[in-house]
Scaffold this active site. Structure first.
Site, short mmCIF file in Angstrom:
data_model
loop_
_atom_site.label_atom_id
_atom_site.label_comp_id
_atom_site.label_asym_id
_atom_site.label_seq_id
_atom_site.Cartn_x
_atom_site.Cartn_y
_atom_site.Cartn_z
N GLN A 1 0.83 -1.20 0.00
CA GLN A 1 0.00 0.00 0.00
C GLN A 1 0.87 1.26 0.00
O GLN A 1 1.52 1.56 1.00
CB GLN A 1 -0.92 0.00 1.23
CG GLN A 1 -1.95 1.10 1.19
CD GLN A 1 -2.90 1.02 2.38
OE1 GLN A 1 -2.47 0.92 3.51
NE2 GLN A 1 -4.19 1.07 2.12
N GLY A 2 0.87 2.00 -1.11
CA GLY A 2 1.65 3.23 -1.23
C GLY A 2 0.77 4.45 -1.06
O GLY A 2 0.49 5.16 -2.03
N GLU B 1 -10.92 -1.18 4.58
CA GLU B 1 -9.90 -1.34 5.60
C GLU B 1 -10.51 -1.20 6.99
O GLU B 1 -10.23 -1.97 7.89
CB GLU B 1 -8.80 -0.30 5.38
CG GLU B 1 -7.64 -0.44 6.34
CD GLU B 1 -6.51 0.51 5.98
OE1 GLU B 1 -6.78 1.69 5.77
OE2 GLU B 1 -5.36 0.07 5.93
N SER C 1 3.32 -0.88 3.71
CA SER C 1 3.24 -2.25 4.22
C SER C 1 3.61 -3.25 3.15
O SER C 1 3.13 -3.18 2.02
CB SER C 1 1.83 -2.54 4.72
OG SER C 1 1.47 -1.63 5.72
N SER D 1 0.72 6.60 2.33
CA SER D 1 1.31 7.62 3.20
C SER D 1 2.64 8.14 2.66
O SER D 1 3.37 7.43 1.97
CB SER D 1 1.54 7.05 4.60
OG SER D 1 0.33 6.68 5.18
#
Lengths: 389, 291
Positions: free
Chosen positions: A128-129, A249, A163, A131
């Site tokens: 997951q890109g 999420e 992550s 932040s």
């Protein structure tokens, strides 16, 4: 209000239990929690078994390769796999719970055909890109730029707390495709891209968490070329697409964990009875209170699932924030109690599963929107309080 | 599994709310709290009886409404919202067993957790109340006596009683959350509504979270009737009612500390209900024993 399950649901449960009883003893030994490549192999092997048995993407739509199961069947699946102590979704977390459902809901037919089957088969891992160093809780302030060059976007910038980046094949990447200006507020001008992690220009620097593992990383992007065809949703419409992702999420990502926490609570009571800590009335009552807490959180889960099933959307609503707020704190309290059950020596044992879980529980009030941000969401979107400082 | 209110249940909840808003609104509550020593409004009691409030669970063949524990919980949640005074739980549990209880013509009270509410106003008293001594109750609308011991506990009726108390606590917790939110939107300081400040927002958000977690626990316990689940529901609903009233008082600031705001009435009743039925310590020990 009905908490009984239909005959169809019960026979689904029975079939799943039988399969779990047969399959779990065949699994290889669990890898060291700090061995992340080993964990990828283990988690994806488990996903492959689920796929072969027809349990992969249970709640995904049929045209996305799933089984189109009802939210209740999905709930039963999560309940039974956790009760049986089956492996956690692990490395497949982002693919199965975030990127996959987002592509299933917002992607084109080609995009679904390209990306969804490998997630379900356990062939490809997503990270997951979202932040960035200056855009964590204030996600819309992200600055990673993407500009068009022919059929590609050229992406430069950096991401952090990504992550599973170390072992991922794909990244769900948020980029700014139109700079912020008087005409373009920061929530506009963002696009959602699927970026291959082997593209030239990507540097991954694993970050060590306070638990000692490297579950997330910094990712540096230096003129990385991503095909325009990899954009999910319209250009500059990425914020809306992201809200779909985040609602998954917050809404369903923690369902199985509640069941797992109830199992851990039972383990804590057994251990305390064995090692004499049970005689401490303060600790005993603390465990009793946690039992009420997780019992209620499980019921709240059933309430939310029933609500989404009635609405027919399958996408959890903003009520997911209510759940996430309470659950993240309850989980931390659970592992605080675990430290008490183990006593001083156990609390210092970094090799103990409960100690590692105690450390990682500290991320729950930060990741996926901090508790402070969640409280703003609840106050403004559910209670209707005015926006402000 | 469809863990949501049915149409009939929604209609029942709305109906009870409507009756109570018409017959015991905020002005009536204030009037009762300001009028000196509390006395039971027997006319209201009979009206509740006529509306089927007390006979909700009595079988239709015996002249009752023939509904279940889940419906009873929804009705008691509304009573808790309105802060309706009186020994509602004991009278409800006596309906069908004590003549006139179902109709609201006989007022019944019982010893619960060592306390007896409304002893002098009750027509029938259940449980052993010998040696009862009056207390100066913190709640201006709940006169109390104390009895030696805990008045006996542990039966099925006690479990249902605890669940109904929990439902009242839930109603109160929801109501104080609404009161806090309304005040936070109206009251301005530093040129804006105080609800725009995060410190106030976060108090309100936590109030909603507490109420919703307690709601899931209370509703589920009403469906399953499970003993441990009822213990958990009482524990969480007690906490939600007390903590929400305290936070509501905080949001009201200086006004919250006056007799003029209704917040203190919710807090004091929540304290009294916390002392009735299963205590937190007992609930926690029971839940621990079941682990």
């Amino acid at each position: 209000m009905d908490l009984t399950y239909t005959q169809e649901e019960e026979s689904f449960r029975a079939g799943l239990r039988e399969w779990l009883a047969r399959t779990l003893p065949q699994l290889p030994p669990r890898p060291d929690p700090l061995d992340w490549p080993g964990r990828r192999a283990y988690d994806m092997g488990w996903q492959r078994r689920l796929y072969d048995a027809g349990y992969a993407g249970l709640h995904w739509p049929v045209d996305a390769g799933g089984r189109g199961a009802t939210p209740t069947q999905h709930l039963i699946f999560l309940e039974e796999t956790e009760k049986a102590g089956a492996p956690y979704v692990g490395a497949n977390f982002v693919g199965l719970l975030h990127a996959g459902p987002t592509i299933a809901s917002e992607g084109t037919a080609e995009q679904r055909a390209r990306w969804l089957p490998p997630v379900l088969r356990g062939d490809e891992v997503w990270c997951q890109g979202f932040s960035e160093p200056d855009a964590g809780s204030d996600l819309a302030s992200l600055r990673t730029r993407a500009w068009r060059d022919g059929d590609d976007y050229v992406v430069s910038g950096s991401k952090i707390w990504t992550s599973h980046a170390e072992v991922a094949d794909w990244c769900e990447l948020l980029v700014r495709t139109t700079p912020v200006s008087d005409d373009v507020p920061k929530h506009r001008g963002i696009s959602w891209l699927a970026m291959p992690m082997d593209a030239p220009g990507i540097t991954v620097r694993p970050l060590r968490t306070l638990a000692g593992s490297t579950e997330f990383a910094e990712v540096f992007l230096d003129e990385v070329r991503v095909p325009v065809a990899n954009r999910v949703g319209a250009e500059n419409d990425g914020w809306r697409v992201t809200m779909v992702t985040l609602s998954y999420e917050r809404g369903t990502a923690f369902v199985g964990e509640v069941v797992a926490c109830r199992r851990v609570l039972g383990d804590l009571a057994r251990e305390a009875r064995k090692n004499g800590r049970w005689d401490d009335a303060v600790l005993r009552r603390r465990l009793g209170r946690l039992s009420a807490e997780f019992g209620a959180l499980w019921r709240l889960t059933q309430w939310n699932v029933s609500e989404s099933q009635r609405a027919g959307s399958g996408v959890p609503g903003v009520g997911g924030s209510v759940f996430k707020l309470r659950y993240s704190h309850a989980r931390q309290e659970l592992y605080e109690a675990a430290g008490e059950v183990l006593g001083p020596a156990g609390a210092l044992d970094l090799g103990h599963e409960w100690t590692l879980d105690r450390l990682s529980s500290l991320s729950y009030t930060i990741a996926a929107g901090t508790s402070q941000i969640q409280q703003n969401i609840v106050a403004e979107r559910i209670l209707g309080l005015p926006k402000g400082r | 599994m469809d863990f949501q209110l049915t149409e009939d249940q929604r209609a029942l909840r709305d109906g009870v709310r409507e009756i109570l808003e018409g017959r015991f609104d905020g002005a009536a509550l204030r009037g009762a709290a300001d009028s000196g020593p509390p006395s039971l409004d027997r006319a209201l009691w009979r009206e509740l009886g006529d509306a089927g409030f007390f006979s909700l669970r009595v079988p239709e063949a015996e002249g009752g409404v023939g509904l279940g524990l889940a419906e009873a919980v929804l009705a008691f949640e509304e009573a808790g919202r309105a802060l309706l005074p009186g020994p509602l739980v004991a009278t409800f549990l006596a309906a069908g067993e004590v003549a006139g209880a179902a109709q609201g013509t006989t007022v019944v009270t019982a010893a619960s957790g060592g306390l007896v509410p409304w002893l002098e106003e009750a027509d029938v008293v259940r449980g052993d109340v010998s040696g009862a001594v009056p207390l100066r109750s913190v709640d201006p609308l709940t006169p109390l006596h104390r009895v030696p011991g805990d008045g006996g506990e542990g039966g099925a009726a006690d479990a249902e009683g605890d669940l109904l108390i929990a439902a009242e606590q839930l109603g109160s917790a929801g109501k104080t959350c609404e009161m806090a939110v309304r005040y936070a939107r109206e009251r301005t300081q530093f040129g804006q509504a105080i609800g725009a400040f995060q410190a106030v927002k976060h108090l309100c958000a936590q109030m909603l979270v507490r109420a919703e977690v307690a709601r899931a626990a209370v509703y589920a316990a009403s469906v399953t009737g499970d003993g441990a689940e009822i213990a958990g529901a009482k524990l969480l609903a007690d906490e939600a009612a007390v903590r929400n009233a305290r936070d509501c008082l905080q949001v009201h600031g200086g006004m919250g500390f006056t007799w003029e705001a209704d917040v203190h009435l919710h807090l004091k009743r929540a304290w009294v209900r916390e002392g009735l039925g299963r205590s937190a310590a007992r609930a926690e020990e029971e839940l621990a024993a079941a682990l």
